[in-house]
Enzyme design. Structure first.
Site, PDB file in Angstrom:
ATOM      1  N   HIS A  15       0.826  -1.215   0.000  1.00 42.58           N
ATOM      2  CA  HIS A  15       0.000   0.000   0.000  1.00 42.58           C
ATOM      3  C   HIS A  15       0.854   1.254   0.000  1.00 42.58           C
ATOM      4  O   HIS A  15       1.892   1.301   0.638  1.00 42.58           O
ATOM      5  CB  HIS A  15      -1.008   0.005   1.156  1.00 42.58           C
ATOM      6  CG  HIS A  15      -0.437  -0.017   2.554  1.00 42.58           C
ATOM      7  ND1 HIS A  15      -0.256   1.134   3.296  1.00 42.58           N
ATOM      8  CD2 HIS A  15      -0.027  -1.038   3.341  1.00 42.58           C
ATOM      9  CE1 HIS A  15       0.237   0.815   4.484  1.00 42.58           C
ATOM     10  NE2 HIS A  15       0.396  -0.497   4.550  1.00 42.58           N
ATOM     11  N   ASP A  64      -0.644   4.273   0.653  1.00 39.99           N
ATOM     12  CA  ASP A  64      -1.239   5.267   1.554  1.00 39.99           C
ATOM     13  C   ASP A  64      -0.600   5.146   2.928  1.00 39.99           C
ATOM     14  O   ASP A  64       0.017   4.125   3.258  1.00 39.99           O
ATOM     15  CB  ASP A  64      -2.767   5.091   1.663  1.00 39.99           C
ATOM     16  CG  ASP A  64      -3.192   3.789   2.339  1.00 39.99           C
ATOM     17  OD1 ASP A  64      -2.542   2.745   2.086  1.00 39.99           O
ATOM     18  OD2 ASP A  64      -4.164   3.797   3.118  1.00 39.99           O
ATOM     19  N   GLU A  98      -5.295   1.000   2.335  1.00 39.01           N
ATOM     20  CA  GLU A  98      -5.065  -0.039   3.340  1.00 39.01           C
ATOM     21  C   GLU A  98      -5.300   0.494   4.740  1.00 39.01           C
ATOM     22  O   GLU A  98      -5.863  -0.190   5.589  1.00 39.01           O
ATOM     23  CB  GLU A  98      -3.633  -0.598   3.225  1.00 39.01           C
ATOM     24  CG  GLU A  98      -3.422  -1.920   3.964  1.00 39.01           C
ATOM     25  CD  GLU A  98      -3.085  -1.771   5.438  1.00 39.01           C
ATOM     26  OE1 GLU A  98      -3.142  -2.778   6.165  1.00 39.01           O
ATOM     27  OE2 GLU A  98      -2.771  -0.657   5.890  1.00 39.01           O
ATOM     28  N   GLU A  99      -4.850   1.717   4.992  1.00 41.41           N
ATOM     29  CA  GLU A  99      -4.952   2.276   6.348  1.00 41.41           C
ATOM     30  C   GLU A  99      -6.378   2.711   6.698  1.00 41.41           C
ATOM     31  O   GLU A  99      -6.643   3.167   7.805  1.00 41.41           O
ATOM     32  CB  GLU A  99      -3.972   3.440   6.527  1.00 41.41           C
ATOM     33  CG  GLU A  99      -2.498   3.065   6.329  1.00 41.41           C
ATOM     34  CD  GLU A  99      -1.923   2.157   7.422  1.00 41.41           C
ATOM     35  OE1 GLU A  99      -2.682   1.632   8.240  1.00 41.41           O
ATOM     36  OE2 GLU A  99      -0.689   1.991   7.426  1.00 41.41           O
ATOM     37  N   ASP A 157       4.990  -5.976   4.460  1.00 46.44           N
ATOM     38  CA  ASP A 157       4.275  -4.960   5.252  1.00 46.44           C
ATOM     39  C   ASP A 157       4.214  -5.405   6.710  1.00 46.44           C
ATOM     40  O   ASP A 157       3.285  -5.078   7.433  1.00 46.44           O
ATOM     41  CB  ASP A 157       2.863  -4.758   4.666  1.00 46.44           C
ATOM     42  CG  ASP A 157       2.165  -3.534   5.220  1.00 46.44           C
ATOM     43  OD1 ASP A 157       2.852  -2.621   5.706  1.00 46.44           O
ATOM     44  OD2 ASP A 157       0.906  -3.504   5.176  1.00 46.44           O
ATOM     45  N   HIS A 182     -26.587  21.080  34.709  1.00 43.67           N
ATOM     46  CA  HIS A 182     -25.867  21.461  35.914  1.00 43.67           C
ATOM     47  C   HIS A 182     -25.749  20.211  36.790  1.00 43.67           C
ATOM     48  O   HIS A 182     -26.769  19.590  37.107  1.00 43.67           O
ATOM     49  CB  HIS A 182     -26.646  22.569  36.631  1.00 43.67           C
ATOM     50  CG  HIS A 182     -25.898  23.201  37.752  1.00 43.67           C
ATOM     51  ND1 HIS A 182     -25.555  22.525  38.906  1.00 43.67           N
ATOM     52  CD2 HIS A 182     -25.434  24.476  37.899  1.00 43.67           C
ATOM     53  CE1 HIS A 182     -24.913  23.345  39.726  1.00 43.67           C
ATOM     54  NE2 HIS A 182     -24.819  24.547  39.124  1.00 43.67           N
ATOM     55  N   THR A 232     -18.637  22.209  36.510  1.00 39.32           N
ATOM     56  CA  THR A 232     -19.565  21.217  37.055  1.00 39.32           C
ATOM     57  C   THR A 232     -20.688  20.979  36.050  1.00 39.32           C
ATOM     58  O   THR A 232     -21.589  21.775  35.903  1.00 39.32           O
ATOM     59  CB  THR A 232     -20.146  21.705  38.399  1.00 39.32           C
ATOM     60  OG1 THR A 232     -20.587  23.060  38.245  1.00 39.32           O
ATOM     61  CG2 THR A 232     -19.093  21.637  39.502  1.00 39.32           C
ATOM     62  N   ARG A 277      -8.667  -7.272  18.525  1.00 35.79           N
ATOM     63  CA  ARG A 277      -7.779  -8.039  17.636  1.00 35.79           C
ATOM     64  C   ARG A 277      -8.194  -9.498  17.768  1.00 35.79           C
ATOM     65  O   ARG A 277      -8.376 -10.005  18.896  1.00 35.79           O
ATOM     66  CB  ARG A 277      -6.316  -7.869  18.054  1.00 35.79           C
ATOM     67  CG  ARG A 277      -5.775  -6.471  17.879  1.00 35.79           C
ATOM     68  CD  ARG A 277      -5.411  -6.146  16.435  1.00 35.79           C
ATOM     69  NE  ARG A 277      -5.141  -4.714  16.309  1.00 35.79           N
ATOM     70  CZ  ARG A 277      -4.749  -4.122  15.176  1.00 35.79           C
ATOM     71  NH1 ARG A 277      -4.578  -4.830  14.084  1.00 35.79           N
ATOM     72  NH2 ARG A 277      -4.544  -2.833  15.131  1.00 35.79           N
ATOM     73  N   SER A 336      -2.698  -6.435  11.641  1.00 36.32           N
ATOM     74  CA  SER A 336      -3.689  -7.019  10.724  1.00 36.32           C
ATOM     75  C   SER A 336      -3.468  -6.567   9.283  1.00 36.32           C
ATOM     76  O   SER A 336      -3.206  -5.395   9.028  1.00 36.32           O
ATOM     77  CB  SER A 336      -5.103  -6.590  11.142  1.00 36.32           C
ATOM     78  OG  SER A 336      -5.319  -6.834  12.509  1.00 36.32           O
ATOM     79  N   HIS A 358       2.822   4.272  12.458  1.00 35.08           N
ATOM     80  CA  HIS A 358       1.589   4.910  12.951  1.00 35.08           C
ATOM     81  C   HIS A 358       1.867   5.958  14.027  1.00 35.08           C
ATOM     82  O   HIS A 358       0.942   6.596  14.514  1.00 35.08           O
ATOM     83  CB  HIS A 358       0.576   3.884  13.523  1.00 35.08           C
ATOM     84  CG  HIS A 358       0.002   2.967  12.500  1.00 35.08           C
ATOM     85  ND1 HIS A 358      -1.229   2.346  12.643  1.00 35.08           N
ATOM     86  CD2 HIS A 358       0.469   2.549  11.296  1.00 35.08           C
ATOM     87  CE1 HIS A 358      -1.468   1.588  11.586  1.00 35.08           C
ATOM     88  NE2 HIS A 358      -0.439   1.691  10.748  1.00 35.08           N
TER      89      HIS A 358
HETATM   90  N1  BES Z   1       1.428  -2.884   8.129  1.00 39.48           N
HETATM   91  C1  BES Z   1       0.325  -2.854   9.014  1.00 39.48           C
HETATM   92  C2  BES Z   1      -0.030  -4.235   9.547  1.00 39.48           C
HETATM   93  C3  BES Z   1       0.919  -4.792  10.573  1.00 39.48           C
HETATM   94  C4  BES Z   1       1.242  -4.081  11.689  1.00 39.48           C
HETATM   95  C5  BES Z   1       1.433  -6.058  10.401  1.00 39.48           C
HETATM   96  C6  BES Z   1       2.105  -4.608  12.630  1.00 39.48           C
HETATM   97  C7  BES Z   1       2.291  -6.585  11.326  1.00 39.48           C
HETATM   98  C8  BES Z   1       2.631  -5.862  12.446  1.00 39.48           C
HETATM   99  C9  BES Z   1      -0.872  -2.262   8.291  1.00 39.48           C
HETATM  100  O1  BES Z   1      -0.548  -1.147   7.520  1.00 39.48           O
HETATM  101  C10 BES Z   1      -1.868  -1.801   9.325  1.00 39.48           C
HETATM  102  O2  BES Z   1      -1.607  -0.825   9.989  1.00 39.48           O
HETATM  103  N2  BES Z   1      -3.011  -2.485   9.429  1.00 39.48           N
HETATM  104  C11 BES Z   1      -4.084  -2.059  10.246  1.00 39.48           C
HETATM  105  C12 BES Z   1      -5.306  -2.732   9.711  1.00 39.48           C
HETATM  106  C13 BES Z   1      -6.566  -1.924   9.764  1.00 39.48           C
HETATM  107  C14 BES Z   1      -6.449  -0.503   9.267  1.00 39.48           C
HETATM  108  C15 BES Z   1      -7.672  -2.671   9.060  1.00 39.48           C
HETATM  109  C16 BES Z   1      -3.862  -2.475  11.688  1.00 39.48           C
HETATM  110  O3  BES Z   1      -3.269  -3.521  11.972  1.00 39.48           O
HETATM  111  O4  BES Z   1      -4.279  -1.708  12.563  1.00 39.48           O
HETATM  112 MN    MN Z   2       1.087  -1.463   6.377  1.00 43.90          MN
HETATM  113 MN    MN Z   3      -0.325   0.584   8.905  1.00 45.89          MN
END
Ligand code: BES
Ligand code: MN
Ligand code: MN
Length: 454
Positions: free
Chosen positions: A86, A88, A153-154, A180, A213, A315, A328, A399, A427
């Site tokens: 990906h 993005d 993807e993100e 990835d 309140h 308050t 997860r 994921s 991230h």
């Molecule tokens: N590259 C990651 C997935 C990943 C993270 C694999 C850590 C192995 C270890 C991918 O870009 C990602 O961030 N996936 C998201 C999926 C979601 C947006 C559906 C994730 O894992 O939060």
């Molecule tokens: Mn990724």
């Molecule tokens: Mn990612």
């Protein structure tokens, strides 16, 4: 291969500058104001694929961001690899925590800092560069290859399933390759054979029709934030087990063999604790940290919104509250069933004195890939040649939902050969890619295509 390797070796500086150019484009898929940048990034990638000699290069419009497709099918009788990645990236906020701006790539020490450096632009680019080396030196590739590089993807790959359905014929291949994921450790390359799935939910709670309140009304109506936190507090019990009825029904237990394999990897719970800056580790009772991350499901609040959070005190009895909750999942949990069970549970925990809304965001299936596939052997050989070290087999906690989709819709297994490091800060602010691994990744990818071809 000598020619290919020497081509790569003599192009290190250019390969770095080009990656920087790719990273300069802020392809943040979730922000509407970056729409044109995402488009520009797709174009940039497609232009480069044309330049290196890929065929049928397309920027395919979707209901969202474009998918970049390219192929080279000039090796009849050889296998076909479907590479997925990906272009993005995640948003870079909070900007003020970056040492250098996220879209102004900077080299410090061994690392290249930029949003997307590891996830996933750097890892996509290293494959483009490996393909370039083959094409430049031999005018051909040792395998047939199809590239599918998406821009969503993100944001849960919103338009990818439809694309795969519509192009099932075009995407026919022997195996999927993805870079990835991460390496087990600095200097320890890996092949990942399992990823967790994901269910992302939102809970909205409404109490009184307006803020009140807290003295004038408090005690006579439910406070949505009290209710919300009360519900959340019940998600996990004292043993770290998730309390949603039926949550564990489909969880495949870890085998003794797999637990031994995890335990044989060098891992210090103490170093891990220190690195994360916590006084103690926590999680499901009876499991090691690696087991908890790789092979056990979670339920986590990702964000909370509501009430007064400004300076000083006010308050007030807030009228509403909101929580974003992700789970997860591990094989064979089913995202739809879990989302259903979550909603039922939350509704059951909420008193009649509030209105509750449960919203379902992205979902993705957990998965395990075969470790005996010929492409896995090719990957292991390539890694050994590229890194001078044998890979270890790992699972990971993140994921990549499309892996399950490739299996279901195209019948394809995936090889996950990734180069992130545990401290690459994907991230997060100051995301970085270790440049040693960028270059080794290029050699490894070049070897992989050649190994698969033979
Ligand atoms: N590259 C990651 C997935 C990943 C993270 C694999 C850590 C192995 C270890 C991918 O870009 C990602 O961030 N996936 C998201 C999926 C979601 C947006 C559906 C994730 O894992 O939060
Ligand atoms: Mn990724
Ligand atoms: Mn990612």
């Amino acid at each position: 291969m000598d020619q290919v390797l020497s081509y790569i070796a003599s192009n290190h500086p250019r390969y770095l500058e080009e990656l920087k150019d790719f990273l300069r484009i802020p392809s943040v898929s979730t922000h509407p104001h970056h729409r044109d940048d995402v488009q520009r990034c797709a174009r940039f990638l497609a232009d480069e694929l044309v330049r290196i000699g890929m065929q049928r290069v397309e920027c395919v419009p979707t209901g969202g961001h474009p998918i970049v497709y390219a192929e080279w099918l000039g090796a009849p009788g050889k296998p076909t690899v479907l590479f997925y990645g990906h272009y993005d990236v995640q948003p870079a906020e909070p900007f003020e925590l970056w040492e250098t701006p996220p879209f102004d790539p900077a080299v410090r020490g061994e690392n290249l800092f930029a949003r997307g450096a590891t996830d996933d632009k750097g890892q996509v680019w290293l494959h483009v560069k490996a393909l370039e080396a083959h094409l430049a030196r031999h005018g051909r590739l040792p395998v047939n290859i199809k590239l599918l590089i998406e821009g969503e993807e993100e944001v849960s790959s919103r338009h990818l399933d439809a694309y795969i359905d519509d192009h099932a014929e075009d995407l026919k291949a022997d195996v999927v390759l993805i870079s990835d994921t991460g390496m087990y450790d600095y200097e320890q390359p890996s092949i990942c054979y399992g990823l967790r799935g994901l269910v992302y939910m939102e809970i909205r709670i409404e109490g009184p029709c307006k803020d009140l309140h807290s003295g004038g009304f408090g005690g006579s109506v439910s406070n949505p934030l009290n209710v919300l936190s009360g519900i959340i507090a019940q998600f996990i019990d004292d043993d770290g087990r998730i309390t949603i009825p039926g949550f564990y029904d489909d969880v495949v237990p870890l085998t003794d063999a797999e637990r031994r394999a995890f335990a044989s990897l060098p891992f210090s719970e103490e170093d891990y604790r220190n690195r994360l800056g916590v006084g103690a580790l926590a999680g499901e009772k009876g499991y090691s940290s690696l087991e908890r991350i790789w092979a056990r499901p979670t339920c986590d609040v990702n964000g909370l919104l509501g009430g007064f959070t400004g300076e000083g005190s006010k308050t007030v009895l807030p009228s509403k509250g909101m929580a974003k909750v992700s789970m997860r999942l591990v094989p064979d949990q089913n995202p739809d069933r879990i989302a259903e069970a979550f909603e039922t549970y939350v509704r059951q925990l909420a008193p009649a004195s509030v209105n509750i809304e449960v919203i379902r965001h992205g979902t993705g299936k957990p998965m395990l890939t075969p470790t005996e596939h010929p492409a896995v052997r090719a990957a292991a050989t390539a890694i050994e040649k590229g890194f001078g070290k044998k890979p270890v087999f790992i699972r990971e906690g993140g994921s990549i939902p499309v892996v399950a989709t490739f299996k279901e819709k195209l019948g394809l297994s995936t090889v996950l050969m990734g180069y992130g490091l545990p401290d690459c800060d994907a991230h997060a602010p100051n995301e970085k890619f270790n440049l040693k691994n960028y270059y080794r990744g290029i050699y490894t990818a070049a070897w992989f295509y050649s190994e698969i071809g033979s």
